[in-house]
Design a protein around this motif. Sequence first.
Motif, mmCIF file in Angstrom:
data_model
loop_
_atom_site.group_PDB
_atom_site.id
_atom_site.type_symbol
_atom_site.label_atom_id
_atom_site.label_comp_id
_atom_site.label_asym_id
_atom_site.label_seq_id
_atom_site.Cartn_x
_atom_site.Cartn_y
_atom_site.Cartn_z
ATOM 1 N N ILE A 197 14.547 -1.766 -84.638
ATOM 2 C CA ILE A 197 13.386 -0.937 -85.285
ATOM 3 C C ILE A 197 12.078 -1.256 -84.541
ATOM 4 N N ARG A 198 11.254 0.138 -84.505
ATOM 5 C CA ARG A 198 10.128 0.202 -83.859
ATOM 6 C C ARG A 198 8.992 0.766 -84.653
ATOM 7 N N PHE A 199 7.726 -0.065 -84.417
ATOM 8 C CA PHE A 199 6.693 0.504 -85.347
ATOM 9 C C PHE A 199 5.433 0.549 -84.102
ATOM 10 N N PRO A 200 4.932 1.678 -84.654
ATOM 11 C CA PRO A 200 3.278 1.445 -83.463
ATOM 12 C C PRO A 200 2.523 0.357 -83.830
ATOM 13 N N LEU A 201 1.847 -0.262 -82.903
ATOM 14 C CA LEU A 201 1.042 -1.071 -82.929
ATOM 15 C C LEU A 201 -0.074 -0.966 -84.005
ATOM 16 N N GLY A 202 -0.367 -2.097 -84.712
ATOM 17 C CA GLY A 202 -1.309 -1.778 -85.836
ATOM 18 C C GLY A 202 -0.659 -1.490 -87.118
ATOM 19 N N VAL A 203 0.499 -1.356 -87.165
ATOM 20 C CA VAL A 203 1.287 -1.086 -88.504
ATOM 21 C C VAL A 203 1.853 -1.977 -89.211
ATOM 22 N N ALA A 204 3.049 -2.513 -88.715
ATOM 23 C CA ALA A 204 3.691 -3.811 -89.238
ATOM 24 C C ALA A 204 2.822 -4.996 -88.945
ATOM 25 N N SER A 205 3.128 -6.205 -89.407
ATOM 26 C CA SER A 205 2.364 -7.358 -89.143
ATOM 27 C C SER A 205 2.337 -7.690 -87.735
ATOM 28 N N ALA A 206 3.534 -7.696 -87.106
ATOM 29 C CA ALA A 206 3.752 -7.979 -85.691
ATOM 30 C C ALA A 206 2.870 -7.092 -84.989
ATOM 31 N N GLY A 207 2.902 -5.788 -85.295
ATOM 32 C CA GLY A 207 1.959 -4.942 -84.457
ATOM 33 C C GLY A 207 0.708 -4.917 -84.472
ATOM 34 N N LEU A 208 0.253 -5.594 -85.664
ATOM 35 C CA LEU A 208 -1.085 -5.666 -86.049
ATOM 36 C C LEU A 208 -1.816 -6.923 -85.423
ATOM 37 N N VAL A 209 -0.971 -8.046 -85.350
ATOM 38 C CA VAL A 209 -1.838 -9.286 -84.878
ATOM 39 C C VAL A 209 -1.687 -8.950 -83.025
ATOM 40 N N MET A 210 -0.568 -8.153 -82.800
ATOM 41 C CA MET A 210 -0.469 -8.085 -80.987
ATOM 42 C C MET A 210 -2.233 -7.254 -80.549
ATOM 43 N N PHE B 210 1.921 -15.306 -76.804
ATOM 44 C CA PHE B 210 1.211 -15.063 -75.473
ATOM 45 C C PHE B 210 2.041 -15.349 -74.426
ATOM 46 N N THR B 211 1.789 -14.652 -73.453
ATOM 47 C CA THR B 211 2.386 -15.133 -71.935
ATOM 48 C C THR B 211 1.316 -15.948 -71.495
ATOM 49 N N ARG B 212 1.721 -16.500 -70.123
ATOM 50 C CA ARG B 212 0.810 -17.526 -69.664
ATOM 51 C C ARG B 212 -0.303 -16.981 -69.368
ATOM 52 N N GLU B 213 -0.683 -15.866 -69.121
ATOM 53 C CA GLU B 213 -1.939 -15.145 -68.722
ATOM 54 C C GLU B 213 -2.520 -14.861 -69.929
ATOM 55 N N GLY B 214 -2.244 -15.052 -71.299
ATOM 56 C CA GLY B 214 -2.933 -14.940 -72.528
ATOM 57 C C GLY B 214 -2.919 -13.627 -73.188
ATOM 58 N N HIS B 215 -1.784 -12.903 -72.631
ATOM 59 C CA HIS B 215 -1.444 -11.551 -73.054
ATOM 60 C C HIS B 215 -0.494 -11.690 -74.538
ATOM 61 N N PRO B 216 -0.721 -10.962 -75.383
ATOM 62 C CA PRO B 216 0.011 -11.155 -76.757
ATOM 63 C C PRO B 216 1.049 -10.130 -76.487
ATOM 64 N N GLN B 217 2.191 -10.750 -75.970
ATOM 65 C CA GLN B 217 3.358 -9.871 -75.694
ATOM 66 C C GLN B 217 4.390 -9.711 -76.700
ATOM 67 N N TRP B 218 4.350 -10.796 -77.602
ATOM 68 C CA TRP B 218 5.445 -10.921 -78.525
ATOM 69 C C TRP B 218 4.996 -11.443 -79.859
ATOM 70 N N ALA B 219 5.628 -11.527 -80.813
ATOM 71 C CA ALA B 219 4.938 -11.879 -82.305
ATOM 72 C C ALA B 219 6.147 -12.429 -83.020
ATOM 73 N N LEU B 220 5.834 -13.375 -83.866
ATOM 74 C CA LEU B 220 6.649 -13.926 -85.034
ATOM 75 C C LEU B 220 6.356 -13.237 -86.295
ATOM 76 N N SER B 221 7.014 -13.130 -87.153
ATOM 77 C CA SER B 221 6.660 -12.667 -88.397
ATOM 78 C C SER B 221 7.603 -13.077 -89.471
ATOM 79 N N LEU B 222 7.069 -12.634 -90.817
ATOM 80 C CA LEU B 222 7.585 -12.993 -91.816
ATOM 81 C C LEU B 222 7.620 -11.772 -92.853
ATOM 82 N N THR B 223 8.639 -11.553 -93.558
ATOM 83 C CA THR B 223 8.585 -10.561 -94.562
ATOM 84 C C THR B 223 9.131 -11.160 -95.759
#
Length: 260
Positions: free
Chosen positions: A137-150, A213-226
């Motif tokens: 399942i895909r969501f735009p950034l800023g919509v679901a909690s994972a995309g919001l935190v990224m 985060f990646t080693r360079e500090g980029h928010p590439q992934w997210a863990l989430s709970l629903t």
Amino acid sequence: MAEKSVPGAQSISRAARLLRLVTSAGDDGLAVAELARRAELTRPTAHRLLAALRHEGLVDQDERTSRWMPGPELYLMGTVAASRYDITAMARDIVRSLAVRTEESAFLSVRRGDETVCLLREEGSFPIRSFVLSEGIRFPLGVASAGLVMLAFLPPHDVDAYLERHPDLPERWGAAHGEPRLRARLAETKARGYAVNPGLIVEGSYGLGAAVFTREGHPQWALSLTGVEFRFGPDRLPELGRILLAHAHQLTTRVSATAR
């Protein structure tokens, strides 16, 4: 710009859009009319591109339903790319631990351009569940909690550019995703350390997200709970947030240790 300046780029972009739609539909597939609508293409154009993709093995068409589904060549490509981009193997036990500790459904998502894609789902033991997310399942950034935190942990100029590219977020996802309210949630998320989605996608379905985060500090992934709303009340929310952040930190540490 690339679509206009590079020969053939428009066709590639349209084909890629169709591939993303087909893969996000999973085992159910999608009819050509629905694919055309979502991709904002005419039906003949969508059918022509799908036929070309099928010839290359990238999509397949169910003979019984005529729906379009991922093809075998995508699987072969995915297995090759997985060694570089996939962290599901190292994350699986962490996602499972998160579900066990909280009794809620736990997820791992990855950023792909302006979207998040769910990679892993682990069911919690609490019998009432939310089914907003599942693998693919895909969501735009800023919509679901994972995309919001990224989005919250991207550099400010990247956030500005993203919002300029997607002025239609409130139209597609509701007034709560208009720029002023979204920016307020981004600021709250960054200050808190994790995102809270108070039923903005499905009423009564709450979500929490923490960046990995990646080693360079980029928010590439997210863990989430629903879960359902009453499980995310003010008496329990801080503890869920602490558990989520601890697991996200653990996965970030693993990613950094294994980065090449």
